[in-house]
Scaffold this motif. Structure first.
Motif, short mmCIF file in Angstrom:
data_model
loop_
_atom_site.label_atom_id
_atom_site.label_comp_id
_atom_site.label_asym_id
_atom_site.label_seq_id
_atom_site.Cartn_x
_atom_site.Cartn_y
_atom_site.Cartn_z
N GLU A 286 5.46 0.96 -10.79
CA GLU A 286 6.63 0.40 -10.50
C GLU A 286 5.69 -0.67 -9.57
O GLU A 286 5.92 -2.00 -9.20
N GLY A 287 4.57 -0.54 -8.72
CA GLY A 287 4.13 -1.12 -7.54
C GLY A 287 2.36 -2.21 -8.32
O GLY A 287 2.22 -2.64 -7.80
N GLN A 288 2.72 -1.56 -9.21
CA GLN A 288 1.36 -2.16 -10.48
C GLN A 288 1.31 -3.47 -10.76
O GLN A 288 -0.10 -4.01 -10.41
N ALA B 142 6.87 -4.45 -0.75
CA ALA B 142 7.41 -2.29 -0.49
C ALA B 142 8.94 -2.33 -1.39
O ALA B 142 9.00 -1.66 -1.64
N GLN B 143 9.79 -3.08 -0.26
CA GLN B 143 11.51 -3.00 -0.67
C GLN B 143 11.15 -3.09 -2.52
O GLN B 143 12.02 -2.79 -2.89
N GLU B 144 10.80 -4.28 -2.65
CA GLU B 144 10.86 -4.72 -4.46
C GLU B 144 10.38 -2.85 -4.65
O GLU B 144 10.48 -2.71 -6.24
N VAL B 145 8.57 -2.50 -5.12
CA VAL B 145 8.44 -1.53 -5.56
C VAL B 145 9.39 -0.63 -5.33
O VAL B 145 9.96 0.17 -6.21
N GLY C 227 1.47 -1.21 -0.07
CA GLY C 227 0.00 -0.02 -0.42
C GLY C 227 1.04 0.97 0.24
O GLY C 227 1.18 1.25 0.55
N LEU C 228 0.22 2.34 -0.56
CA LEU C 228 0.56 3.63 -0.70
C LEU C 228 0.44 4.75 -0.08
O LEU C 228 -0.58 5.14 0.00
N ALA D 206 6.17 12.99 -8.10
CA ALA D 206 6.72 12.10 -9.20
C ALA D 206 7.17 10.90 -8.54
O ALA D 206 6.74 9.39 -9.34
N ALA D 207 7.36 10.64 -7.65
CA ALA D 207 8.04 10.26 -6.58
C ALA D 207 6.94 8.91 -6.72
O ALA D 207 6.85 7.33 -6.58
N TRP D 208 5.22 9.96 -6.38
CA TRP D 208 4.90 8.97 -5.42
C TRP D 208 3.38 8.13 -6.70
O TRP D 208 3.46 7.16 -7.18
N SER D 209 4.00 8.82 -8.41
CA SER D 209 3.55 8.19 -9.06
C SER D 209 4.32 7.06 -9.91
O SER D 209 4.10 5.72 -10.64
N ALA D 210 5.69 7.79 -10.06
CA ALA D 210 6.29 6.06 -10.08
C ALA D 210 6.16 4.67 -8.99
O ALA D 210 6.34 3.74 -9.77
#
Lengths: 362, 129
Positions: free
Chosen positions: A213-215, A151-154, A45-46, A205-209
């Motif tokens: 990446e987490g998709q 989380a770490q992978e993302v 989760g973000l 930018a960080a949020w969107s990335a």
């Protein structure tokens, strides 16, 4: 008017339901609280936690100063390490709970609660000696929490800092998408994960990335609603619920960060006296045996007599049962004890259970 | 969001459907269930209870929030929907049908005249946005 984080527009794009919290316009939920909660528990989760405040304390005497201001022993942490602690008033009540990050022996970065930012800053500033600088740097950072087993992978996709090397409650000063960032292995969910502090304007930018990446891991943006149910399942205290000026860290179950054997700190004398006199109450976890849901402010009874009060209560999305954090009279706080929570006009049986209510399976 | 015609509505976001026998079935509106989010608990009134207009007769709870239910009109509770107590999500899935909450026998038929029709309620909800 409520303040907006740098991610405000992102929340609107994601159809976040915005509410005011601690003076900020924040998303309480997007896809739905239960769904967000489960996504964090099972995937990743973000969270936008930019409403949290940051205070930087620097100077030759910064360490001694901070150690006299908080309950935990700041001398125990090394460069790159973080520490959870409480800041008390002289009477032992809580000003706030904090995370102190040690950038260096003379440089500390403190994360404080959103609604307490100004109060904490004033408190720290007003107690600071000459030669120690205290800065409220809250406006300089977007803080994002990436929480969950992936989380770490993302996050690794956005940084060269080897995240696997960062242990729990340690951090690195590295780069996220090429911008300076504090990357800490901390969180408020009970899952593995990180809290990152990036420059305010680098937030979107960080949020969107992170969402992109987490998709493939099923990442979802999570609101304050899920943040609260996740922390309640862990029995993590929240200022205004479990701790405030009228509650002390010892009764709040924060004795583990209250080092009464270290040199003097604000509130120590009062806390020592409280302990010597015998603590009156304990903060316990209650699990409902009925269907009704305990809520903050509900009275706890034993044999029809009021013996406590609920500080946080919710339906636990993970356990699908009502859970509560409550102060109860200490003699009645034994594990397995049966107590009632008064829900409107009914006594609903509850049991004192081991906490955290939820333990992660990895 | 649905606003079925034929139902009557209150500013507290309850709907009432008049039956042929002086009874009225009561539930919460689509707008209410959507605002609440996932309903996880419903507290029903006792059958036989006499309710005044606007009296609190129960609650619906989401994970985070508790919302009181208000009687749209005065009357006596003649039936409650035990199915929603067992499966509160019925209120989300079928707010106007399977998610009904109680049926009351009207104290005064004319009381229904004070409620909003679908068009008026829809316009009212618009003003809240």
């Amino acid at each position: 008017m409520a303040k907006r984080t740098a991610l405000y527009e992102e929340h609107l794009k994601l159809k976040g339901k915005m509410v005011e919290f601690g003076g900020w316009d924040m998303p309480v939920q997007y896809s739905g609280l239960a769904d967000e909660h489960e996504t964090c528990r099972t995937k990743v989760g973000l969270f936008d936690v930019s409403h949290m405040g940051e205070v930087r304390v620097r100077g030759r005497d910064a360490l001694a100063f901070l150690n006299g201001l908080v309950t935990n022993n700041v001398e125990k942490i090394k460069d790159g390490q973080a520490q959870y602690t409480v800041m008390c008033y002289e009477n032992g009540g809580c000003v706030d709970d904090l995370i102190i990050h040690r950038f260096g022996p003379e440089d500390y970065f403190i994360c404080v609660n959103a609604s307490n930012t100004d109060k904490d800053y004033e408190w720290i500033k007003n107690h600071s000696p000459k030669g120690v600088s205290v800065e409220n740097v809250s406006g300089e950072y977007t803080q994002i929490a990436v929480q969950g087993r992936h989380a770490q992978e993302v996050l690794q996709k956005l940084t060269d800092t080897p995240l696997a090397d960062i242990k729990y409650y340690w951090f690195r000063q590295g780069k996220v998408l090429g911008k300076d960032a504090v990357i800490a292995r901390t969180g408020y969910t009970g899952e593995d994960g990180f809290e990152i502090y990036v420059p305010w304007h680098a937030g979107p930018a960080a949020w969107s990335a992170l969402l992109d990446e987490g998709q493939k891991f099923g990442i979802k943006a999570c609101g304050l609603g899920a943040r609260d149910t996740l922390r309640t399942e862990m029995k993590y205290p929240l200022y205004g619920h479990e701790i405030d000026k009228d509650n002390n860290p010892l009764e709040a179950g924060l004795g583990w960060v209250t080092k009464l054997d270290k040199p003097d700190f604000i509130g120590k004398k009062a806390l020592v006296s409280l302990k010597e006199a015998g603590l009156k109450r304990a903060l316990v976890g209650l699990k409902s045996r009925g269907k009704a849901i305990p809520r903050q402010g509900y009275v706890v009874e034993s044999d029809g007599k009021a013996v406590g009060i609920v500080t946080s209560g919710t339906m636990s999305p993970s356990l699908r049962v009502g859970i509560a954090i409550a102060y109860v009279e200490r003699p009645l706080s034994e594990m397995g004890a049966n107590l009632d929570v008064v829900v409107r006009d009914q006594r609903v049986p509850h049991e004192i259970v081991e906490t955290p209510f939820y333990k992660r399976p990895y | 969001m649905e606003f079925p015609s034929g139902l009557l509505y209150t500013k507290d976001h309850e709907w009432a459907q008049a039956g042929g026998d002086d009874t009225v079935t009561v539930g919460i509106t689509d707008h209410a269930q959507e605002a609440l989010g996932e309903v996880v608990y419903v507290e029903l009134p006792k059958v036989g209870r006499a309710l005044k207009e606007h009296e609190t007769f129960g609650v619906v709870e989401s994970i985070k929030a508790v919302s009181d239910l208000y009687a749209p009109v005065a009357g006596t509770v003649v039936a409650v929907n035990d199915a929603v107590a067992g499966d509160p999500s019925l209120v989300n899935r079928s707010a106007y049908k399977d998610g009904w909450i109680m049926r009351i026998k009207l104290a005064d038929k004319k009381a229904l005249e004070s409620l909003m029709d679908a068009g008026k309620y829809k316009a009212y909800v618009e003003t809240l946005k």
